[in-house]
Scaffold this motif. Structure first.
Motif, PDB file in Angstrom:
ATOM      1  N   LEU A   1       0.807  -1.210   0.000  1.00 15.71           N
ATOM      2  CA  LEU A   1       0.000   0.000   0.000  1.00 15.71           C
ATOM      3  C   LEU A   1       0.845   1.267   0.000  1.00 15.71           C
TER       4      LEU A   1
ATOM      5  N   GLU B   1      -2.505   8.041  -0.256  1.00 15.70           N
ATOM      6  CA  GLU B   1      -3.085   7.686   1.036  1.00 15.70           C
ATOM      7  C   GLU B   1      -4.540   7.233   0.932  1.00 15.70           C
ATOM      8  N   GLU B   2      -5.389   8.038   0.286  1.00 19.48           N
ATOM      9  CA  GLU B   2      -6.804   7.693   0.221  1.00 19.48           C
ATOM     10  C   GLU B   2      -7.029   6.418  -0.588  1.00 19.48           C
TER      11      GLU B   2
ATOM     12  N   LYS C   1      -6.099   3.338   1.490  1.00 19.00           N
ATOM     13  CA  LYS C   1      -7.124   2.919   2.450  1.00 19.00           C
ATOM     14  C   LYS C   1      -8.208   2.118   1.745  1.00 19.00           C
ATOM     15  N   SER C   2      -8.591   2.604   0.579  1.00 17.49           N
ATOM     16  CA  SER C   2      -9.634   1.897  -0.180  1.00 17.49           C
ATOM     17  C   SER C   2      -9.166   0.506  -0.595  1.00 17.49           C
TER      18      SER C   2
ATOM     19  N   SER D   1      -6.857  -1.299   0.849  1.00 21.01           N
ATOM     20  CA  SER D   1      -6.723  -2.130   2.043  1.00 21.01           C
ATOM     21  C   SER D   1      -8.051  -2.796   2.385  1.00 21.01           C
ATOM     22  N   ARG D   2      -9.150  -2.039   2.243  1.00 23.55           N
ATOM     23  CA  ARG D   2     -10.474  -2.617   2.514  1.00 23.55           C
ATOM     24  C   ARG D   2     -10.782  -3.736   1.517  1.00 23.55           C
TER      25      ARG D   2
END
Length: 311
Positions: free
Chosen positions: A32, A37-38, A41-42, A44-45
């Motif tokens: 990642l 950054e944003e 996070k997406s 990672s989900r």
């Protein structure tokens, strides 16, 4: 560009199978970290969802290049035995609207994973049966997915042909419809350029009175029988059309010269087939009366819109 890596449960790179020269990837690196950054996070989900699902997960994000520019990527992730294979494909390599390209990328991904499994089996003989079952499961899933895509494509083609037929044919009479007759006239002209043609505009006399007297269902039967008679008018290189309501047409093409003898021949053909006998519906004989207007393509005009207005 394609990147294929094997991630452990913490999303750290355990093995790099394919990578791009301009992207810095090393064993132990958090995958990642190469995403903004944003987007990270997406992603990672998505990866966590992939771990608890038997299905492949896909997503789109921004990928950092070494020159700090971002490019759009589409990624596929598939969990195998608690670990994740992550395939990243840039937007140039993947055309989402291309059925064949999707299959090719899907199969390439599967083939790469199969090769990786084979290497792992050699290193861990004790786990060979487990990995073999995973390969078989994956292979079966890919085959089933391909079959489902092929079936869906066949259904789509069938529906397209059905819709195309509905556009060409009038639903009630089976004649060429008002949505398509323009194109069909152009085809006849294109097949025999330089020749003349005759457009015959045919209007049913007193049709409103038939509907008012006997009802619309009887009116529909009358229109259908009228259309059947029009279909039987034997004129070479001709098409029969329902324009709208009680308005019909016939277009014939391929004449060296259209004169009064030609128009009289066509008019008599129409009368003989359509108007000589009444149409019988539920024991009631309804006479057939029509009014016609004719226009000559190549003489009155070469514009189809004007030709119809002339008629």
């Amino acid at each position: 560009m394609k990147i294929l890596v094997l991630l452990n449960e913490r999303n750290l790179i355990e093995r790099i199978i394919w990578k791009h020269n301009n992207i810095r990837l090393e064993k132990g690196m958090d995958i990642l970290s190469i995403f903004p950054e944003e987007a990270g996070k997406s992603i990672s989900r998505h990866l966590q969802s992939c771990l608890v699902s038997d299905d492949a997960s896909s997503f789109t994000a921004q990928l950092k290049k070494s020159d700090k520019k971002n490019i759009a990527v589409t990624a596929f992730a598939m969990a195998i035995s608690g670990k994740i294979f992550l395939l990243i494909i840039d937007d140039v390599a993947l055309d989402k609207n291309s059925y064949e390209e999707f299959l090719k990328i899907h199969n390439d991904y599967a083939n790469l994973m199969r090769k990786e499994f084979k290497k792992t089996i050699k290193d861990k003989e004790s786990e060979s049966n487990e990995y073999f079952e995973e390969i078989q499961k994956l292979n079966n899933e890919l085959i089933n997915t391909r079959r489902q895509l092929q079936k869906a494509n066949m259904k789509l083609n069938t529906k397209n042909k059905f819709l195309e037929g509905r556009l060409v044919k009038d639903a009630l009479t089976g004649l060429i419809s008002r949505y398509q007759y323009w194109t069909e006239i152009e085809k006849l002209i294109e097949n025999d350029k330089g020749k003349q043609g005759i457009f015959v505009f045919i209007d049913l006399d007193g049709f409103k009175n038939i509907n008012d007297t006997y009802g619309h269902s009887t009116g529909d039967v009358f229109l259908t029988e009228f259309a059947n008679r029009l279909k039987k008018v034997d004129i070479e290189n001709s098409i029969k059309i329902r324009i709208a309501g009680d308005e019909f047409a016939l277009y014939a093409h391929g004449y060296t010269k259209v004169d009064k003898e030609t128009t009289d021949f066509i008019w008599n053909k129409i009368k003989e087939e359509i108007t000589l006998e009444p149409i019988e519906i539920n024991g009631v004989e309804i006479p057939v009366s029509i009014s016609c207007g004719m226009a000559v393509y190549g003489k009155d005009t070469k514009d189809i819109r004007e030709l119809i207005e002339y008629g």
